[in-house]
Motif scaffolding. Sequence first.
Motif, PDB file in Angstrom:
ATOM      1  N   UNK A 160      12.975  -3.340 -12.829  1.00 31.19           N
ATOM      2  CA  UNK A 160      13.549  -3.908 -13.971  1.00 31.19           C
ATOM      3  C   UNK A 160      12.776  -2.814 -15.020  1.00 31.19           C
ATOM      4  N   UNK A 161      12.893  -3.025 -15.983  1.00 30.12           N
ATOM      5  CA  UNK A 161      11.892  -2.220 -17.250  1.00 30.12           C
ATOM      6  C   UNK A 161      13.803  -1.332 -18.250  1.00 30.12           C
ATOM      7  N   UNK A 162      12.990  -0.494 -18.851  1.00 33.49           N
ATOM      8  CA  UNK A 162      11.171  -1.022 -19.540  1.00 33.49           C
ATOM      9  C   UNK A 162      11.105  -2.206 -19.856  1.00 33.49           C
ATOM     10  N   UNK A 163      10.473  -3.019 -20.258  1.00 35.92           N
ATOM     11  CA  UNK A 163       9.843  -4.225 -20.685  1.00 35.92           C
ATOM     12  C   UNK A 163       8.467  -3.441 -21.855  1.00 35.92           C
ATOM     13  N   UNK A 164       8.464  -5.081 -21.821  1.00 34.45           N
ATOM     14  CA  UNK A 164       6.797  -5.315 -22.964  1.00 34.45           C
ATOM     15  C   UNK A 164       5.631  -5.054 -21.238  1.00 34.45           C
ATOM     16  N   UNK A 165       4.671  -4.757 -21.925  1.00 39.49           N
ATOM     17  CA  UNK A 165       3.540  -4.681 -20.792  1.00 39.49           C
ATOM     18  C   UNK A 165       2.894  -5.892 -20.907  1.00 39.49           C
ATOM     19  N   UNK A 166       3.992  -6.927 -20.554  1.00 37.87           N
ATOM     20  CA  UNK A 166       3.587  -8.442 -19.928  1.00 37.87           C
ATOM     21  C   UNK A 166       2.002  -8.260 -18.866  1.00 37.87           C
ATOM     22  N   UNK A 167       2.144  -7.603 -17.900  1.00 36.73           N
ATOM     23  CA  UNK A 167       1.131  -7.443 -17.395  1.00 36.73           C
ATOM     24  C   UNK A 167      -0.355  -6.783 -17.456  1.00 36.73           C
ATOM     25  N   UNK A 168      -0.645  -6.178 -18.588  1.00 41.24           N
ATOM     26  CA  UNK A 168      -0.738  -5.561 -19.427  1.00 41.24           C
ATOM     27  C   UNK A 168      -2.133  -6.326 -20.174  1.00 41.24           C
ATOM     28  N   UNK A 169      -1.700  -6.433 -21.268  1.00 42.49           N
ATOM     29  CA  UNK A 169      -2.153  -6.841 -22.464  1.00 42.49           C
ATOM     30  C   UNK A 169      -1.455  -7.807 -23.034  1.00 42.49           C
ATOM     31  N   UNK A 170      -0.781  -8.927 -22.524  1.00 41.32           N
ATOM     32  CA  UNK A 170      -0.800  -9.766 -23.237  1.00 41.32           C
ATOM     33  C   UNK A 170      -1.628 -10.817 -24.262  1.00 41.32           C
ATOM     34  N   UNK A 171      -0.914 -10.529 -25.054  1.00 35.71           N
ATOM     35  CA  UNK A 171      -2.411 -11.802 -25.932  1.00 35.71           C
ATOM     36  C   UNK A 171      -2.247 -12.999 -26.199  1.00 35.71           C
ATOM     37  N   UNK A 172      -3.783 -13.640 -27.155  1.00 34.55           N
ATOM     38  CA  UNK A 172      -2.528 -14.923 -27.369  1.00 34.55           C
ATOM     39  C   UNK A 172      -3.178 -14.946 -28.396  1.00 34.55           C
ATOM     40  N   UNK A 173      -2.081 -16.161 -29.991  1.00 34.96           N
ATOM     41  CA  UNK A 173      -2.061 -15.874 -30.809  1.00 34.96           C
ATOM     42  C   UNK A 173      -2.766 -17.335 -31.129  1.00 34.96           C
ATOM     43  N   UNK A 174      -3.406 -16.585 -32.423  1.00 39.28           N
ATOM     44  CA  UNK A 174      -4.739 -18.109 -32.324  1.00 39.28           C
ATOM     45  C   UNK A 174      -3.543 -18.789 -33.110  1.00 39.28           C
ATOM     46  N   UNK A 213       0.918  -1.678   0.216  1.00 45.22           N
ATOM     47  CA  UNK A 213       0.171  -0.013   0.349  1.00 45.22           C
ATOM     48  C   UNK A 213       0.450   0.794  -0.053  1.00 45.22           C
ATOM     49  N   UNK A 214       1.913   1.693   1.050  1.00 46.44           N
ATOM     50  CA  UNK A 214       2.995   2.296   0.438  1.00 46.44           C
ATOM     51  C   UNK A 214       3.954   2.398  -0.464  1.00 46.44           C
ATOM     52  N   UNK A 215       3.895   1.527  -0.936  1.00 49.29           N
ATOM     53  CA  UNK A 215       4.341   1.712  -2.319  1.00 49.29           C
ATOM     54  C   UNK A 215       3.155   2.112  -3.136  1.00 49.29           C
ATOM     55  N   UNK A 216       2.436   1.776  -3.421  1.00 48.45           N
ATOM     56  CA  UNK A 216       0.784   1.855  -4.271  1.00 48.45           C
ATOM     57  C   UNK A 216       0.379   4.059  -4.285  1.00 48.45           C
ATOM     58  N   UNK A 217       1.098   4.445  -2.860  1.00 49.46           N
ATOM     59  CA  UNK A 217       0.389   5.760  -2.573  1.00 49.46           C
ATOM     60  C   UNK A 217       2.069   6.489  -3.038  1.00 49.46           C
ATOM     61  N   UNK A 218       3.560   5.445  -3.219  1.00 54.49           N
ATOM     62  CA  UNK A 218       4.539   6.472  -4.052  1.00 54.49           C
ATOM     63  C   UNK A 218       3.758   6.627  -5.539  1.00 54.49           C
ATOM     64  N   UNK A 219       3.257   5.327  -5.852  1.00 51.20           N
ATOM     65  CA  UNK A 219       3.221   5.234  -7.181  1.00 51.20           C
ATOM     66  C   UNK A 219       2.373   6.547  -7.758  1.00 51.20           C
ATOM     67  N   UNK A 220       1.253   6.402  -7.351  1.00 48.46           N
ATOM     68  CA  UNK A 220       0.325   7.247  -7.549  1.00 48.46           C
ATOM     69  C   UNK A 220      -0.140   8.854  -8.335  1.00 48.46           C
ATOM     70  N   UNK A 221       0.910   9.896  -8.333  1.00 50.86           N
ATOM     71  CA  UNK A 221       1.890  10.436  -8.321  1.00 50.86           C
ATOM     72  C   UNK A 221       1.867  10.592 -10.300  1.00 50.86           C
ATOM     73  N   UNK A 222       2.428   9.686 -10.422  1.00 49.52           N
ATOM     74  CA  UNK A 222       2.912   8.974 -11.914  1.00 49.52           C
ATOM     75  C   UNK A 222       2.374   8.237 -12.374  1.00 49.52           C
ATOM     76  N   UNK A 223       1.355   6.933 -11.941  1.00 49.45           N
ATOM     77  CA  UNK A 223       0.467   6.276 -12.789  1.00 49.45           C
ATOM     78  C   UNK A 223      -0.062   5.412 -11.992  1.00 49.45           C
ATOM     79  N   UNK A 224      -1.585   5.025 -12.429  1.00 46.45           N
ATOM     80  CA  UNK A 224      -2.677   4.367 -11.336  1.00 46.45           C
ATOM     81  C   UNK A 224      -2.442   2.738 -11.951  1.00 46.45           C
ATOM     82  N   UNK A 225      -1.648   2.812 -13.108  1.00 42.96           N
ATOM     83  CA  UNK A 225      -1.894   1.522 -14.027  1.00 42.96           C
ATOM     84  C   UNK A 225      -0.721   0.816 -13.268  1.00 42.96           C
TER      85      UNK A 225
END
Length: 264
Positions: A248-262, A188-200
């Motif tokens: 770690x980063x920058x890296x691809x957005x694995x936690x947010x948009x990873x897609x499955x190929x058909x 929760x402390x870390x989320x508070x620290x990050x709030x000014x930078x991103x909500x994601x």
Amino acid sequence: MSTQHATEARETESGQRTGVYVYGIVPADVEPEEHAAGVSDSTIDVVRHGEIAALVSDVPVDRRFGTPDDLTAHARLLDGAAAVAPVLPLRFGAVMSDPEAVEKELLEAHEDEFRTALEELEGRAQFVVKGRYVEGTVLREVLDENAEAAQLRDEIRDKPEDATRNARIALGEIVNQAVTAKRAEDTRRMRTLLEPLTSLVNEREPTHEEDAVHVAVLLELTEQGELEDALRQLADGEWDGRVELSLLGPMAAYDFVTKRAPEG
């Protein structure tokens, strides 16, 4: 994480059956660097359709994917691309039959979805913040804050393990519960620290019993310096000698948009 294989594969002149390994979706103007390599040290190519494209490489389909080297190559390619362009990472092991299948069944079939997602990722990348309690720190905190734990520790000190088995079990349970509570509070402390930078922010499961915080964030690349400064201030101030932080980063957005190929 799923592994998918081509239902039909091409054959090289030597008779080897090959498929097209798909790493991720990028804007059509992306060009792979000359030294870029994929799984099995394969050469990276691009399959394009309109304004979007797929990063791909030819791979033999008669081998099993999933070695540490495969996973490293998959992530290294996507993370390198994410530092310079928006990337939609596909799940590890996505293999289709040929470039035509990649264009028609993947890019054309999902063109609007992919284009919109890439627009939303423009200028952004994922970062992972991880913190681990300095060895012995949490135990000392628990003993200072919990009278029952301190009493059990005194009962155990300098006594045979067999004679203090129940006390050791009880102390272990108290410590585990306390660490879980502290991890939740520190997250929760870390989320508070990050709030000014991103909500994601995506909370990840701990990978070690002494993990204090483990979160992924989707952040504007231009704010990387602010993130580093905020973490440095926390590490040198409030968490000095208590939690060791890494980024770690920058890296691809694995936690947010990873897609499955058909299936290809």
